[in-house]
Design a protein around this motif. Structure first.
Motif, short mmCIF file in Angstrom:
data_model
loop_
_atom_site.label_atom_id
_atom_site.label_comp_id
_atom_site.label_asym_id
_atom_site.label_seq_id
_atom_site.Cartn_x
_atom_site.Cartn_y
_atom_site.Cartn_z
N ILE A 172 0.84 -1.21 0.00
CA ILE A 172 0.00 0.00 0.00
C ILE A 172 0.87 1.24 0.00
N LEU A 173 1.92 1.21 0.78
CA LEU A 173 2.81 2.38 0.86
C LEU A 173 3.51 2.62 -0.48
N ALA A 174 3.72 1.53 -1.29
CA ALA A 174 4.36 1.69 -2.59
C ALA A 174 3.39 2.21 -3.64
N LEU A 175 2.07 1.95 -3.44
CA LEU A 175 1.08 2.33 -4.45
C LEU A 175 0.44 3.68 -4.18
N PHE A 176 0.30 4.05 -2.89
CA PHE A 176 -0.45 5.27 -2.54
C PHE A 176 0.36 6.15 -1.60
N ASP A 177 -0.01 7.43 -1.60
CA ASP A 177 0.57 8.40 -0.68
C ASP A 177 -0.56 9.29 -0.16
N ILE A 178 -0.33 9.98 0.96
CA ILE A 178 -1.36 10.84 1.54
C ILE A 178 -0.74 12.18 1.90
N ASN A 179 -1.48 13.20 1.58
CA ASN A 179 -1.06 14.56 1.98
C ASN A 179 -1.35 14.72 3.46
N GLN A 180 -0.31 14.90 4.28
CA GLN A 180 -0.48 14.93 5.74
C GLN A 180 -1.33 16.09 6.21
N SER A 181 -1.38 17.15 5.44
CA SER A 181 -2.14 18.32 5.86
C SER A 181 -3.60 18.24 5.44
N THR A 182 -3.84 17.78 4.19
CA THR A 182 -5.22 17.82 3.65
C THR A 182 -5.93 16.47 3.72
#
Length: 823
Positions: A290-300
């Protein structure tokens, strides 16, 4: 009768093919199912496949039973001696099927002679061979001391590769006075442990609490895994962030590129300041995939694509997001995210040839199964629906059988002589937009059957051989070819038995069975045999063998091997050649006698010339070169001797020249008034035998004259009839040069001067389309030979010979008729 037998055999063969095709069609749809646990030892018996499919064990090896697997790796084999299906490799259900509840391993059993395909499904049952495990062995949970009882804190769920009852069944926590454990079940069946506060915390009394979380599966025996939970009691910040949804769902195309926004999670915090500022991160137990396929904007809280998505590898991704505030102590909230990967048509369909029968007999019946073919497409929905087609110009078609399987069958007659092999082009096309396709070519070779007889290079051969030939010489070579191959094209030559002058033709000639060369068995004599025919047969070595015939016409060419024979005057008829009488009153040109000779040869070899070799008085007599007539050159005088002796030489026109001599004695008498012919009759009167011969001679001449007249009338009528069409008819004198070179016409020559001596056949092209009749002789002679030139079969000229078996009067005319056939 032979053709009827072959027809019955072909009908029986067609019925057998249809019977085999029916068996294949009725069996290909059948499906056998077995269930086995994973991790069976090698050599373990799955089941008796021969018994379950109704096959005979002794025929398995002969019919070449084999297994193909769509999994790529071969886990099973068949003991051909017992018909049992055996495990040949370690089977790990989790490796094959992952978390799917149903794990089916499809197999195809292919059997030849006749071709059959059986589909077998083996269900791999899960065994409890994995213990539950936590991603992190130690987890820290920070809880403010002011949190009220009843607050829930999600913990990491355990992972168990097993499925069903063998997966995680429940969670337990060690006994303590502040916390208890509850289990939350999500709609996808996952169980999430939650830590529930039962009694208020007091940091001053106990700042850290040690707990052990145990995950227990439902297998037999039970397996478990543990994780240590460290609870740190924090001061202040008494509100944790709360997500608007517990579960967020989104769809994204597998074609999405890096940086594409998928969805946004949102949480709120009732606190103010740093205690209310939220930061979004992946939960601690999030897998590396999952960490290789997706990322998340920590603020939004926006989730974006990071890697390459593939619907075929994994169509659904689930993970948790944690929202943390910046208070002290830090508080967090949790939510779940489900992202479905939408399929796009990015995979070409695949064509798999399960079984191929080649070579195929060229006389295979329509509907004969050539190959079993299947298709694959990793895409889903319409993108994975595949249509298989075959090139329309080939004599094959596809019949659909079970799902995604086709049988390639013959759809028309096959001919190896036209095409030794067929390249069958298969095209697989999916239903995506735009559709993708792939192609594969199957080479089907044809097996020759004996369906072509040997064919001679020509139906009729004409062979010319000189008489007195040496025995054993080659007369000619016939040649035949066969469009078939192998044994079906190996040709042997033979001579069909027939009669030549009541003798088997095999006593005249011999044929080499391998190359068709025909040899003479002995020397030929033109005077005894002028022409004969041979029926040659060419036969192949097929089963059944096929054959064809050709006719060889052998024409014997005359050689000058016979000397002229004197037939008049004859010592037997006249008693003595010295008794010729002539009156002294004879004037110049008086006919004294006529010497007549014949030659058994023909053509120029039989052309006879007369010459006075010796004479008592050379000045008194002369001999006509062509007729043999002896005449006086001058009047007889009283001074001439009463007895004159003449030596006449008779030569033919052959190479080398053959000759004979005749001696004539002439008695000069006074007052001799009777003509020489009357004297001849008077002299022969006393002899009854001599009179009989003379009578026969007269009857023969009369018969031949009548026959000649009838023959000329028939020829004239035919000529007139033909001249009305496209032919022409004429009468002229000939220079007779063509007589020396008979080539394309059948020539029949009758030489006559008295009783008939022979009939000559000079031969010609039996297939000629023109006819010619010719009478030929030297223009210097009052009489000549009669030559009939006409193309005909051997039977025709034999009939002519039998009719013209008599003397014909000499003629200097040439009768020629030419007919041109119309196309």
């Amino acid at each position: 009768m032979k053709q009827g037998k072959i027809s019955c055999q072909q009908d029986l063969r067609v019925l057998l093919w249809w019977h085999h095709f029916y068996l294949l069609w009725s069996t290909i749809g059948a499906q056998t199912h077995y269930s086995i646990p994973e991790e069976l030892k090698q050599g373990s018996v799955v089941g008796n496949i021969a018994k379950d499919l109704g096959l005979l064990v002794p025929e398995l090896h002969r019919r070449k039973l084999r297994i193909t697997s769509e999994a790529g790796k071969q886990y099973f084999n068949v003991d051909l001696g017992k018909g049992e299906l055996l495990v040949t490799d370690r089977i790990d259900r989790e490796e094959l099927c992952g978390q799917r509840l149903s794990c089916l391993l499809p197999l195809e059993l292919v059997i030849d002679n006749p071709l059959q395909v059986h589909r077998v499904e083996i269900e791999i049952q899960d065994t409890n061979d994995h213990s539950p495990s936590f991603h992190t062995k130690e987890k820290v949970v920070k809880i403010a001391e002011l949190v009220n009882p009843g607050a829930r804190f999600p913990l990491e769920s355990a992972n168990d590769p097993d499925v069903g009852s063998n997966s995680v069944r429940t969670y337990i926590i060690n006994k303590n006075e502040h916390f208890k454990l509850t289990i939350k079940t999500l709609k996808d069946g996952r169980k999430i442990p939650e830590l529930v506060l039962e009694k208020p915390l007091d940091r001053e009394m106990q700042a850290v609490h040690k707990l052990v979380l145990t995950a227990v599966d439902g297998g037999d025996p039970v397996r478990s895994g543990t994780s240590e939970i460290t609870v740190i009691v924090l001061d202040n910040n008494d509100n944790a962030p709360q997500f608007e949804k517990q579960v967020y769902e989104a769809n994204v195309s597998e074609r999405a590129t890096s940086g594409t926004e998928i969805l946004q999670v949102k949480a709120t915090d009732a606190d103010e300041g740093l205690n209310g500022e939220i930061e979004y991160v992946f939960a601690e137990q999030t897998p590396d995939l999952i960490l290789a396929l997706f990322d998340i904007n920590q603020s939004t809280g926006t989730i974006i694509v990071k890697g390459v998505l593939d619907h075929e590898s994994n169509s659904l991704h689930r993970f948790d997001i944690t929202a943390k505030d910046k208070g002290n102590p830090e508080m967090d909230g949790h939510c779940s995210v489900e992202i479905k990967i939408s399929d796009i048509n990015d995979n070409n369909p695949e064509i798999v040839v399960t079984s191929l029968t080649t070579p195929v007999p060229e006389d295979s019946a329509i509907g004969t199964v050539i190959a079993i073919i299947s298709t694959r497409d990793p895409d889903s929905g319409d993108n994975g629906k595949v249509t298989l087609t075959v090139s329309p110009k080939s004599p094959f078609k596809l019949n659909p059988s079970i799902s995604k399987h086709y049988s390639l069958v013959t759809n028309g007659p096959l001919d190896r002589e036209t095409n030794g092999q067929y390249s069958v082009k298969l095209t697989a096309t999916d239903s995506g937009k735009p559709p993708l396709k792939s192609e594969k070519t199957i080479v089907v070779e044809l097996l020759d059957v004996n369906d072509n007889p040997p064919l001679f290079s020509q139906r009729s051969y004409a062979v010319y051989v000189k008489e007195n030939n040496a025995p054993g010489i080659i007369l000619c070579s016939v040649s035949a070819s066969d469009l078939d191959s192998g044994e079906n094209a190996k040709i042997s030559y033979s001579i069909l038995d027939s009669k030549v002058q009541d003798v088997s033709v095999s006593s005249y000639v011999y044929i080499n069975s391998d190359n068709g060369s025909i040899y003479s068995m002995h020397s030929f004599d033109y005077e005894k045999l002028k022409v004969f025919q041979i029926q040659v047969q060419a036969k192949d070595q097929g089963s059944p063998p096929l054959s064809s015939n050709a006719t060889v016409h052998v024409f014997i060419l005359d050689q000058n091997d016979n000397a002229p024979a004197v037939i008049y005057p004859s010592s037997a008829a006249l008693g003595s050649l010295s008794h010729q009488r002539m009156p002294r009153s004879a004037k110049a040109g008086h006919l004294v006698t006529k010497v007549t000779a014949v030659d058994a040869d023909s053509g120029h070899n039989a052309w006879i010339s007369y010459r006075l070799a010796e004479a008592t008085d050379v000045s008194l007599f002369t001999v006509n070169q062509y007729t043999g007539e002896v005449r006086t050159k001058r009047s007889v005088s009283e001074q001439d001797d009463s007895s004159q002796r003449l030596l006449i030489e008779i030569k033919d026109d052959g190479e080398p020249v053959q000759s004979a001599t005749a001696t004539v004695s002439i008695l000069l008498e006074d007052a001799l008034h009777e003509p020489i012919l009357d004297l001849r009759h008077k002299v022969s009167e006393p002899s009854r035998k001599t009179g009989r011969i003379t009578l026969y001679l007269i009857l023969s001449l009369a018969s031949v004259s009548v026959l000649s007249l009838v023959t000329f009338l028939i020829l004239a009528v035919k000529c007139i009839r033909t001249s009305r069409g496209s032919g022409s008819c004429c009468m002229r004198r000939s220079d007779c040069d063509d007589y020396k070179n008979p080539n394309r016409n059948l020539q029949i020559q009758l030489n006559t001067d008295g009783p008939i001596k022979y009939v000559e056949v000079l031969g010609g092209d039996m297939m000629s389309q023109s006819q010619s009749f010719r009478s030929c002789m030297s223009p210097m002679s009052e009489y000549s030979d009669f030559t009939l030139i006409k193309p005909s079969s051997t039977t025709d000229f034999k009939e002519v010979i039998s009719v013209l078996d008599a003397s014909l009067p000499d003629s200097t005319w040439t009768f020629e008729r030419t007919l041109h056939s119309r196309k």
